[in-house]
Design an enzyme around this catalytic site. Structure first.
Site, mmCIF file in Angstrom:
data_model
loop_
_atom_site.group_PDB
_atom_site.id
_atom_site.type_symbol
_atom_site.label_atom_id
_atom_site.label_comp_id
_atom_site.label_asym_id
_atom_site.label_seq_id
_atom_site.Cartn_x
_atom_site.Cartn_y
_atom_site.Cartn_z
ATOM 1 N N LYS A 116 0.686 -1.081 -0.011
ATOM 2 C CA LYS A 116 -0.071 -0.054 0.143
ATOM 3 C C LYS A 116 0.965 1.141 -0.155
ATOM 4 O O LYS A 116 1.576 1.392 0.811
ATOM 5 C CB LYS A 116 -1.020 0.065 1.276
ATOM 6 C CG LYS A 116 -1.837 1.110 1.145
ATOM 7 C CD LYS A 116 -2.740 1.176 2.435
ATOM 8 C CE LYS A 116 -3.778 2.387 2.629
ATOM 9 N NZ LYS A 116 -4.626 2.355 3.841
ATOM 10 N N LYS A 169 -2.154 -1.669 -3.729
ATOM 11 C CA LYS A 169 -2.989 -0.576 -3.794
ATOM 12 C C LYS A 169 -2.038 0.831 -3.691
ATOM 13 O O LYS A 169 -1.117 0.922 -3.067
ATOM 14 C CB LYS A 169 -3.864 -0.407 -2.486
ATOM 15 C CG LYS A 169 -4.683 0.524 -2.487
ATOM 16 C CD LYS A 169 -5.342 0.636 -0.985
ATOM 17 C CE LYS A 169 -6.492 1.810 -0.885
ATOM 18 N NZ LYS A 169 -7.060 1.905 0.200
#
Length: 249
Positions: A116, A169
């Site tokens: 992320k 992400k």
């Protein structure tokens, strides 16, 4: 989450009558065979706007993990089938696995936000959730967009700690990272098509610059081509309808 319920410790995150547990019970009552995945993180419940507990301007990793374990168990009790820690604290996958197992939730899976990034693409989501950082940014615990190799280290750690799936992400700007994880790990790889990516397509289509269906399906195909086994997208319902209409499902 109302501001009056937000605290530094994020205790509302494991309130059994909070918004997520109540939603889980409603979904499971209406659709008992559905598989429900829930996000584990403190930022929606934090008065600091961060994913962790803050002290003197720093994120307390281990204190945060303790809170995340309570949140994950609370969600599992309410019916979650898959918990997805998005906080990026070190060691949280093993701690959550141990917490779930100790409470009897051995069948609840973990989808780890492995890679992320400290991205500018989260803006629309943070606006909607009112969860922008209260100070600074999240670069001390989310990954550097310039560093692609770190994802391989995080993937190995998460797998060793008991993750069942690994997520990247945002999605489109990190197709190379999706490919790297797919090549390096036997675990399923998820790609998150985040709010900023969704908003850009929506805005361009509203201007008449792009054909929405065509560009969305091309985008989702690119995730699959890069190696994603799972795609999380705000276009999920529309994409499913388009696939059905085209006789592809």
């Amino acid at each position: 989450v109302p501001d009056e319920l937000k605290t530094n410790l994020g205790v509302e995150a494991y309130n059994p009558e909070g918004i997520v547990p109540r939603a889980l019970r409603l979904i499971k009552a209406a659709y008992p065979d559905s598989i429900v995945c829930t996000d584990v993180a403190l930022d929606p419940y934090s008065d600091q706007g961060h994913d962790g507990v803050v002290e003197d301007g720093k994120i307390l990793n281990d204190v945060t993990i303790n809170q995340l374990c309570k949140q994950a168990v609370c969600q599992a009790r309410a019916g979650s089938d898959v918990v997805a820690p998005s906080d990026m604290m070190d060691g949280r996958v093993k701690a959550i696995r141990d917490a779930l197992d100790s409470e009897g939730f051995t069948d609840v899976s973990i989808l780890s936000y492995t890679a992320k990034y400290a991205s500018a693409y989260y803006g629309p989501f943070r606006d909607a959730l009112d969860s922008h950082p209260g100070f600074g940014d999240k670069k001390t615990y989310q990954q550097d967009p310039a560093n692609g190799r770190e994802a391989l280290i995080e993937a190995a750690l998460d797998a060793a700690e008991g993750a069942d799936m690994l997520m990247v992400k945002p999605g489109m700007p990190y197709l190379d990272v999706i490919r790297r994880l797919k090549d390096a790990s036997p675990l399923p790889i998820a790609a998150y098509h985040v709010s900023g990516e969704y908003a850009m397509i929506k805005a361009a289509c509203e201007k008449g610059w792009l054909n929405e269906k065509d560009v969305v399906m091309e985008t989702l195909t690119c995730f699959k081509r890069a190696g994603a086994d799972i795609i999380l997208t705000y276009y999920a319902k529309q994409a499913a309808q388009w696939i059905e209409e085209d006789g592809l499902f």
